[in-house]
Design an enzyme around this catalytic site. Structure first.
Site, short mmCIF file in Angstrom:
data_model
loop_
_atom_site.label_atom_id
_atom_site.label_comp_id
_atom_site.label_asym_id
_atom_site.label_seq_id
_atom_site.Cartn_x
_atom_site.Cartn_y
_atom_site.Cartn_z
N HIS A 100 61.45 -38.05 56.76
CA HIS A 100 62.32 -36.98 56.29
C HIS A 100 63.74 -37.51 56.19
O HIS A 100 64.32 -37.95 57.18
CB HIS A 100 62.26 -35.80 57.26
CG HIS A 100 63.20 -34.70 56.89
ND1 HIS A 100 63.05 -33.95 55.75
CD2 HIS A 100 64.32 -34.23 57.50
CE1 HIS A 100 64.03 -33.06 55.68
NE2 HIS A 100 64.82 -33.21 56.72
N ASP A 102 67.42 -36.25 55.01
CA ASP A 102 68.30 -35.17 54.55
C ASP A 102 69.10 -35.69 53.36
O ASP A 102 69.83 -36.68 53.48
CB ASP A 102 69.23 -34.71 55.67
CG ASP A 102 68.51 -33.85 56.68
OD1 ASP A 102 67.76 -32.95 56.26
OD2 ASP A 102 68.70 -34.04 57.89
N ASP A 212 61.99 -28.62 57.12
CA ASP A 212 63.21 -28.52 57.92
C ASP A 212 64.19 -27.47 57.42
O ASP A 212 65.38 -27.54 57.72
CB ASP A 212 63.91 -29.90 57.95
CG ASP A 212 65.04 -29.95 58.96
OD1 ASP A 212 64.93 -29.29 60.01
OD2 ASP A 212 66.03 -30.65 58.71
#
Length: 880
Positions: A100, A102, A212
């Site tokens: 993951h 961002d 998320d």
């Protein structure tokens, strides 16, 4: 915990060493680590735990680090233990590599480009060394960056995608916020994402991957299904502060009844590292034991990237099928969801939104980003509509498809779940605001070009074109530019999704039969505004003492209370500053009291009446506001300017209503939903601060009060008090967030009957989509003209644009939705030269049932509650 970055922070390397990697020693360490994890994790009541401990002890006894020849003996002991198999009933863990990243957060967008390259080079090396290793990767934007900046790496990813090891997931442009983007923005996330994955990797995603983000709209299941996706994965609801979400595998039913299969990895993380503790937690914490026997296990360093390591892969390989543990297999999203679907008959169903009981400060944090998002959604809507009309009316007009795609992708980028929410560093916020400026600038240029095309061929001097981009006729007060930079107020009428010539000073519409606005200043300095529909009374400090629906005489403000009351709260969350607002902030409520004598009449009546006042919020912050009532308008507007310089304060405005109801209604994407106004249960209490889009409403039988806004999202209705969240002042990760000047508008609309019948929905649209006065190169057409209209007030024609795949550009895409929550039939009327009409899905794939019956330029459409329908209209060639 997460402070604002220090630009002067320095690091010093004090030592560097070369080392020799001993693979046999490494393997022994992995085995010992796993054995000790099993011994600890299974506990002293489990026989297998002692077997693991004794095996580790034997390995230590036989292994001499100075004698490498002893290593195989120790490894054989470990292999014997791990080779003992479990039974067929064991839970199966589907381990998938993940990273993951961002798209922006504590670093700018350009750093994410480098993070992607570094992380995925590592992933490529892992896939080369481990043919069974599978990596799931979301976010088309990140892959597009790699394609642009690292084409060789992109080619390698395509190669491994063909092998089935690199698996694109998610289907969206970025992992967007699940609450704040509009319905159309969410559609474009999938449209741009799925098209990219199909073009670059040969197939579209079948899973929506959003691990998320800070909550999930009740309209997402319908949007997913219409974009070819029926599977959903996240884990964020494990962060709930108050209630534990009751499922890990379930069917999620959306606002319209659409269902998708949802799975939350029971390990409650997207950054596992392959430890025994995590494997056991995945089984122990699973809340759907007995209903399903499969779970996801996402491993790899995340948030800042990095991804899986060889050690993580080796741990999971070693645990593949060991007695006493669940089965672990290196798997893929397809295998996981296929297994879940094969045994789904016992799964439970969750209906409605997935509300995250945390991070609800993100509905308000960074007001300039929120405003930029709402404005740019409006601008792109208007540009697409006007460009579509110009395309239909002018043979020479070229629809700006490529530029609009670029602008949409910019907007979609800023809707990443740490950008539009305001939970990012200052550098990211500044970049987002620059992107909004680019969209505004290009958008205004495109609006002018479309207006010029609509007026092409008209002789004479330049004129003004008044454009209505909404699907209903509007009569409103508009400030028209005049010579010398002056403006004049005019009451104009413009048909639905069309235009009208601007009135000249000698041809302004008379007010009759509508009552003009009367403005009266009383001897006590209070001011009354009255347009015959509503009557507004302001006390000498600008607070609302009365709001009367004139026809019925019904008062909307609670007895003895004041509306338009600004309120300050202390806002010091426990942990995540920019993200959270805690329920205890409500205990610190401090009304901001104005000073009598600051209220003055602004516009003195006629087509518009207004009053304005000043308010000192604190020694450092001040507010000015103009309260405006227009002729024929069912709501009163509050144009607000705030100079905000606070620390850990929360500014709201409150309206106590003379209404009693256990539920309030809030607009969401393509519809609305109800939330409680009471705190009966912990689930109710956890929704002390919620989100809405353009309006919220509190109604009892026969009467209600709606609060509209043009750029706010945080809201609440507690008891009978409607509250709109305006500004926060967190100090991390951006110490400057919300400091400075802000402008915004909200409006209050009392109404008879239900909010649906009273027109709250079109009123909120009108507040957000003002009529456009566009300069034309020639005089505006002499007659008003409408492109589209819809017969039912329950149906909103949301979007008109050129279709994605359109031969010669002569096909338009229309998107409509049912807004009232009802079954309804409606007629869509168009004045455009339509040759064929056919339904399609949100990815604009034609319905196989074929064309619709087109009769006298009308189409009959049937809707179920909150249903979204898309329509392709093939236009006839324009005359030469």
């Amino acid at each position: 915990m997460i402070a604002a970055p220090d630009p002067e922070k320095m690091f010093q390397v004090s030592r560097a060493e070369l080392a020799v990697f001993h693979r046999d020693v490494y393997k022994l360490l992995v085995d010992l680590e796993l054995l000790l994890g099993i011994a600890k994790g299974l506990g002293e009541d489990n026989q297998r735990s002692f077997q693991a401990l004794y095996t580790a002890n034997q390995m230590v006894n036989v292994c001499d680090p100075a004698q490498p020849e002893t290593f195989p003996v120790a490894q054989a002991l470990a292999s014997k233990f791990f080779g003992q198999r479990g039974g067929e009933s064991q839970h199966t863990i589907h381990a998938m590599g993940h990273c993951h990243i961002d798209t922006a957060w504590l670093w700018p967008f350009k750093e994410t480009v480098r993070k992607c390259a570094r992380s995925w080079v590592t992933v490529v090396q892992l896939m080369e060394r481990n043919p069974e290793f599978i990596f799931a990767c979301s976010q088309a934007q990140q892959l597009e960056w790699v394609r642009s900046y690292y084409p060789g790496l992109h080619a390698r990813l395509q190669e491994f995608a063909c092998r089935g090891q690199f698996v694109p997931v998610g289907g969206t442009w970025v992992e967007m916020d699940g609450n704040l983007p509009s319905g159309e923005s969410m559609v474009r996330q999938f449209l741009q994402g799925q098209n990219f994955f199909r073009q670059e990797f040969g197939k579209m995603c079948s899973e929506f991957w959003l691990p998320d983000t800070f909550g999930y709209s009740a309209q997402l299941p319908q949007i997913m299904r219409s974009c070819g996706i029926k599977r959903f994965l996240t884990q964020k609801l494990s962060w709930n502060l108050v209630n534990s979400f009751p499922h890990h595998t379930f069917f999620w039913e959306g606002l319209d009844g659409s269902q998708v299969l949802a799975h939350f990895p029971p390990g409650d993380s997207y950054g596992m590292q392959g430890s025994v503790e995590e494997v056991l937690k995945t089984v122990a914490k699973n809340r759907d034991k007995g209903r399903t026997n499969h779970s996801a296990f996402l491993f790899g360093f995340g948030d800042g990237g990095g991804g899986p390591t060889q050690t993580m892969v080796d741990r999971l390989k070693r645990l593949c099928n060991t007695d006493g543990l669940p089965r672990v297999q290196l798997s893929s999203p397809e295998r996981l969801f296929s297994a879940l679907e094969g045994h789904s008959e016992q799964l439970c169903t969750w209906v409605g939104e997935l509300f995250l009981e945390l991070h609800n400060g993100t509905y308000t944090t960074h007001a300039q980003i929120k405003k930029g998002n709402r404005e740019c959604e409006r601008i792109l809507h208007d540009v697409e509509l006007l460009s579509s009309l110009a395309l239909a009316r002018s043979a020479q007009f070229l629809y700006p498809a490529a530029l609009l795609q670029d602008l949409w992708r910019l907007l979609l980028l800023t809707q990443f779940h740490d950008v539009v929410t305001g939970s990012c560093i200052q550098l990211v916020a500044e970049e987002a605001i620059c992107h909004y400026e680019d969209i505004r600038s290009h958008g205004n240029t495109l609006l002018s070009a479309a207006a010029a095309a609509l007026c092409a061929g008209e002789p004479g001097p330049e004129g003004l074109l008044i454009v209505n981009t909404l699907p209903w006729k509007r009569t409103e007060v508009l400030a028209l530019p005049r010579s010398g930079g002056a403006h004049s107020l005019a009451l104009v009428t413009v048909p639905s999704m069309g235009f009208a010539p601007a009135p000249t000073p000698t041809s302004l519409q008379p007010l009759l039969p509508q009552q003009p606005v009367f403005v009266v200043q009383e001897t006590d300095s209070s001011v009354t505004l009255d347009n015959g529909i509503i009557r507004v009374r302001l006390d000498p400090t600008g607070r609302l003492t009365s709001l009367v629906l004139v026809a019925s005489g019904r008062e909307a403000i609670a007895e003895g209370a004041m509306g338009n009351q600004f309120v300050l709260f202390d806002d010091v969350p426990l942990y995540w500053d920019a993200w959270d607002v805690m329920d205890y902030h409500l205990e610190t409520r401090k009304p901001v009291l104005g000073q009598a004598g600051t209220l003055a009449v602004g516009t003195e009546g006629g087509v518009r009446g207004s009053a304005w006042f000043l308010l000192q919020i604190s020694p450092n912050s001040r507010l000015s506001q103009e309260v405006v009532l227009d002729v024929g308008c069912p709501y009163v507007r509050f144009h607000t300017e705030v100079h905000w310089h606070e620390a850990h304060k929360f500014l709201k405005v409150e309206f106590p209503a003379r209404v009693r109801s256990p539920q309030a209604t809030y607009e969401v994407q393509f519809g609305h939903l109800q939330r409680p106004t009471h705190y009966n249960t912990s689930w109710d209490w956890a929704q002390f601060e919620v989100w809405a889009h353009r309006w919220m409403d509190l109604s009892e039988h026969g009467f209600g009060l709606a609060l509209l806004n043009d750029c706010k999202y945080g809201a609440s209705v507690r008891g009978n008090v409607l509250s709109l969240s305006l500004l926060r002042a967190p100090k991390s990760p951006d110490a400057t967030v919300d400091m400075g000047r802000h402008e915004f508008t909200y409006a209050l609309m009392p109404h008879k009957g239900s909010f649906q019948d009273a027109g709250v929905i079109p009123a909120a649209y009108s507040l957000n989509f003002p009529l456009l006065a566009l300069p034309a190169p020639g005089p505006a057409p002499a007659a008003a003209w409408s492109a589209f209209s819809v017969s039912s007030p329950a149906v909103v024609l949301e979007t008109v644009k050129q279709a994605e795949t359109s031969p010669q550009g002569r096909t338009l895409l229309l998107r409509l939705y049912e807004a009232h929550g009802s079954h309804t039939d409606c007629w869509l009327h168009t004045s455009l030269p339509v040759q064929e009409a056919v339904l399609c899905d949100l990815l604009e794939r034609r319905d196989p049932t074929g064309p619709l019956l087109l009769r006298d330029n009308r189409l009959k459409l049937t809707f179920t509650p909150f249903q979204v329908q898309s329509l392709l209209l093939v236009l006839q060639p324009p005359p030469n």
